[in-house]
Design an enzyme around this catalytic site. Structure first.
Site, PDB file in Angstrom:
ATOM      1  N   GLY A   1       4.706 -22.443  18.011  1.00 17.00           N
ATOM      2  CA  GLY A   1       5.028 -21.470  16.981  1.00 17.00           C
ATOM      3  C   GLY A   1       5.362 -20.090  17.493  1.00 17.00           C
ATOM      4  O   GLY A   1       5.699 -19.889  18.648  1.00 17.00           O
ATOM      5  N   SER A   2       5.217 -19.135  16.607  1.00 17.36           N
ATOM      6  CA  SER A   2       5.639 -17.756  16.806  1.00 17.36           C
ATOM      7  C   SER A   2       4.798 -17.017  17.842  1.00 17.36           C
ATOM      8  O   SER A   2       3.601 -17.247  17.981  1.00 17.36           O
ATOM      9  CB  SER A   2       5.547 -17.018  15.472  1.00 17.36           C
ATOM     10  OG  SER A   2       5.711 -15.634  15.643  1.00 17.36           O
ATOM     11  N   THR A   3       5.436 -16.076  18.508  1.00 16.15           N
ATOM     12  CA  THR A   3       4.730 -15.215  19.459  1.00 16.15           C
ATOM     13  C   THR A   3       3.683 -14.348  18.763  1.00 16.15           C
ATOM     14  O   THR A   3       2.786 -13.829  19.422  1.00 16.15           O
ATOM     15  CB  THR A   3       5.716 -14.313  20.224  1.00 16.15           C
ATOM     16  OG1 THR A   3       6.485 -13.560  19.280  1.00 16.15           O
ATOM     17  CG2 THR A   3       6.635 -15.131  21.100  1.00 16.15           C
ATOM     18  N   VAL A   4       3.772 -14.209  17.457  1.00 17.07           N
ATOM     19  CA  VAL A   4       2.758 -13.464  16.706  1.00 17.07           C
ATOM     20  C   VAL A   4       1.406 -14.174  16.820  1.00 17.07           C
ATOM     21  O   VAL A   4       0.359 -13.567  16.637  1.00 17.07           O
ATOM     22  CB  VAL A   4       3.192 -13.281  15.231  1.00 17.07           C
ATOM     23  CG1 VAL A   4       2.114 -12.593  14.413  1.00 17.07           C
ATOM     24  CG2 VAL A   4       4.484 -12.490  15.164  1.00 17.07           C
ATOM     25  N   GLY A   5       1.408 -15.457  17.184  1.00 18.41           N
ATOM     26  CA  GLY A   5       0.165 -16.195  17.383  1.00 18.41           C
ATOM     27  C   GLY A   5      -0.762 -15.528  18.379  1.00 18.41           C
ATOM     28  O   GLY A   5      -1.988 -15.573  18.224  1.00 18.41           O
TER      29      GLY A   5
END
Length: 140
Positions: A62-66
């Site tokens: 998933g997203s780098t915001v993870g």
């Protein structure tokens, strides 16, 4: 006790009960950063808290915001005690490093079969995972 060699990704030592899944985890979407609960109904760990657990999963997705979600979990006292991956990827690695959560990888795939609640020690600096088993209750 079973001792398994591993590869250090993020430094530290922690122990706690195992929480194991054979599914990848997207910290942005699978985990609520306000509760530490897995909120994706399609995930094997749906409805379970990751807080204080040794989270064993194949890797992130998933997203780098993870990475920031992992950091939010740590700041709120809701993060896993440690994480174990078959193969870490940058999202989980960065999240663990900036949050001070021990993270190891390159473990045998059968570690994904450890029973939830088994006592796990992660010593990433010595590159060792220990599974404490109790008489008549094998962890694997």
């Amino acid at each position: 006790m079973t001792e398994i060699p591993c590869h250090k990704v993020a430094s530290g030592f922690a122990s706690g009960p195992a929480l194991t899944t054979r599914m990848a985890i997207s910290f942005l979407g699978n985990v609520d950063p306000r509760t530490g609960m897995v909120v994706d109904p399609g995930h094997e760990l749906y409805g379970q808290k990751i807080s204080g657990k040794v989270l064993i999963f194949p890797g992130g997705k998933g997203s780098t915001v993870g990475s920031y979600v992992i950091y939010q979990l740590k700041k709120r006292g809701l993060a896993p005690a440690a994480m174990i991956n078959l193969r870490s990827e940058p999202i989980v690695a960065v999240g663990a490093i900036i949050s001070g959560i021990p993270l190891v990888d390159r473990v045998p795939a059968d570690l994904l079969q450890v029973k939830n609640g088994s006592c796990i020690e992660v010593d990433s600096d010595r590159e060792r995972v220990r599974i404490r088993t109790f008489q008549n209750d094998p962890a694997l």
